[in-house]
Scaffold this motif. Structure first.
Motif, short mmCIF file in Angstrom:
data_model
loop_
_atom_site.label_atom_id
_atom_site.label_comp_id
_atom_site.label_asym_id
_atom_site.label_seq_id
_atom_site.Cartn_x
_atom_site.Cartn_y
_atom_site.Cartn_z
N LYS A 177 -0.50 72.31 19.32
CA LYS A 177 -0.15 72.79 18.56
C LYS A 177 0.45 72.16 17.89
O LYS A 177 0.78 72.87 16.38
N ALA A 178 0.04 70.59 17.77
CA ALA A 178 0.37 69.54 16.80
C ALA A 178 -0.12 69.52 15.96
O ALA A 178 0.20 69.50 13.98
N PHE A 186 0.16 72.59 13.82
CA PHE A 186 0.49 72.89 12.56
C PHE A 186 0.84 71.53 11.46
O PHE A 186 2.05 72.43 10.20
#
Length: 430
Positions: free
Chosen positions: A261-262, A265
């Motif tokens: 998810k980083a 993002f």
């Protein structure tokens, strides 16, 4: 105390053989072997079901590690597993005992290919970065010789182009050495990786800023950027921060095919900032072309038309490639097409290099830099037209003056004849 109380299996499987694990191949929903399936003689109770192909009995491979007695920790034996078939392989840790729920596994695995430690999908990039380093070196050499030949006529914009060429050369060289070291040692040196990521972020930022200021007509239509310089620098700084963070997340740490998810993002802000650059660049180009058309600076107008067409083609190619990349990732979630995966990142570097070559050819140093440099005059074409109009008016004035002189001479001659006629008549009377 010596009874085996739990089993953890490390299973190495090629992606195309993943259906051999579990009951999907045996028309059953079970992953683990049950007593009923065990009675059929197809598996052992408590083990993961694996269907072995008689022609390839070692694929998938399993390594079993048991807990003994009441001990809550166990250690796997260090083993070397040979892979004799080229493909994308995954390592799964699986267990069937519900009492092992919540078990944690720590350690490291080492994967080595015949040519080194680089993963198969990254190995072609090492050669690619080496070739791109030579390409930037060749472009830099040509640009340097060009600049030396006309060093007295260098304009400010050409210094910025030189900086982008130098950054690109350093970027490609650092990535090549980073990949070469990774391939030789199996570890990614944090120092080289950090420098490579930073040079990439700086080069991408400076390249976008160069496109933006050129589109605004800096050095051609306007001598300075004025108050808009703060907005340009703020956009560039924001882009650098997010681009640097994205590069660190992608390249530092473990190599993992499944992005987290980083990364998502950080990808979204970078994409939005790229969209801002594109919109601003084409908006500025539209205004610059309009100003040049009003001033009737045909040479500069033709230059910016070529630049606009090149940018438009690159944007269309980028949009098409983004669509292909989305399709590629969606159609290949398990990296079965790993042999072609290196083309995805390689395209963006190649496109940036081609666009830089186009800019270098359009704004190449010459012995007449003022043809593209900023000038307060309304344009060379207008000056030429003014000269031609002036010269024609001079010619017209000259012709009219000659005609007037001829008329005066005719009148004078007629007057002389008239006087002679009068004198002759007077003589006759006398």
């Amino acid at each position: 105390m010596q009874q085996k109380t739990g089993l953890v299996e490390a299973i190495i499987v090629e992606v195309k053989d993943r259906e051999k694990i579990g009951g999907s191949y045996l028309h059953s929903a079970a992953i683990c072997c049950t007593p009923d399936l065990s009675k059929e003689g197809s598996c052992n109770v408590g083990e993961v079901i694996i269907h072995q192909d008689p022609n390839y009995p070692y694929n998938p491979q399993r390594i079993q590690t048991f807990f003994e007695g009441k001990t809550e920790e166990t250690t796997m034996l260090l083993q070397t597993v040979e892979i004799n078939h080229t493909g994308m392989y995954y390592l799964y840790f699986m267990f069937c005992d519900p009492e092992l729920m919540g078990t944690t596994i720590s350690g490291r695995t080492v994967w080595r290919n015949p040519d080194g430690y680089l993963p198969g999908k990254m190995a072609p990039l090492m050669t690619y970065f080496g070739l791109m380093s030579l390409a930037y070196l060749g472009l830099g050499l040509v640009w340097f010789l060009w600049s030396v030949q006309y060093w007295k006529d260098i304009i400010q914009l050409q210094y910025h182009i030189t900086a982008v060429i130098g950054l690109g050369m350093c970027e490609m060289a650092l990535w090549y050495f980073e990949y070469a070291n990774f391939n030789a040692t199996g570890n990614r040196p944090m120092g080289i990786t950090l420098w490579a990521v930073t040079f990439t972020a700086v080069k991408k930022t400076v390249s976008r800023l160069l496109l933006l200021v050129v589109s605004m007509g800096y050095g051609v239509v306007r001598p300075t950027l004025g108050g808009v310089i703060l907005k340009v620098l703020l956009l560039g700084l924001t882009y650098f921060v997010f681009s640097e963070a994205l590069g660190l997340v992608e390249n530092l740490g473990n190599i993992d095919d499944l992005t987290g998810k980083a990364r998502l993002f950080l990808v979204l802000p970078v994409s939005l900032l790229d969209a801002c650059f594109i919109i601003w660049i084409f908006s500025a180009l539209s205004q610059t072309l309009e100003k040049l058309q009003i001033r009737r600076s045909m040479a500069k107008f033709a230059l910016y038309r070529k630049f606009t067409n090149s940018l438009a083609i690159s944007v269309l190619l980028s949009i098409a490639w983004v669509g292909y990349e989305l399709y590629f990732n969606a159609a290949d979630p398990l990296s079965e097409l790993w042999q072609r995966a290196w083309i995805i990142p390689a395209f963006w570097n190649l496109l940036a290099f081609v666009l830089l070559v186009v800019i270098c050819s359009l704004w190449a140093p010459s012995n007449n830099p003022t043809r593209y440099a900023y000038s307060e005059e309304t344009g060379d074409e207008l000056e030429d037209e003014g000269i031609s109009l002036t010269s024609s008016s001079v010619l017209l004035a000259g012709e009219s003056a000659n005609k007037q002189l001829e008329r005066k001479e005719r009148r004078a001659s007629n007057a002389d004849l008239f006087r002679l006629g009068e004198e002759v008549e007077e003589d006759k009377r006398e």
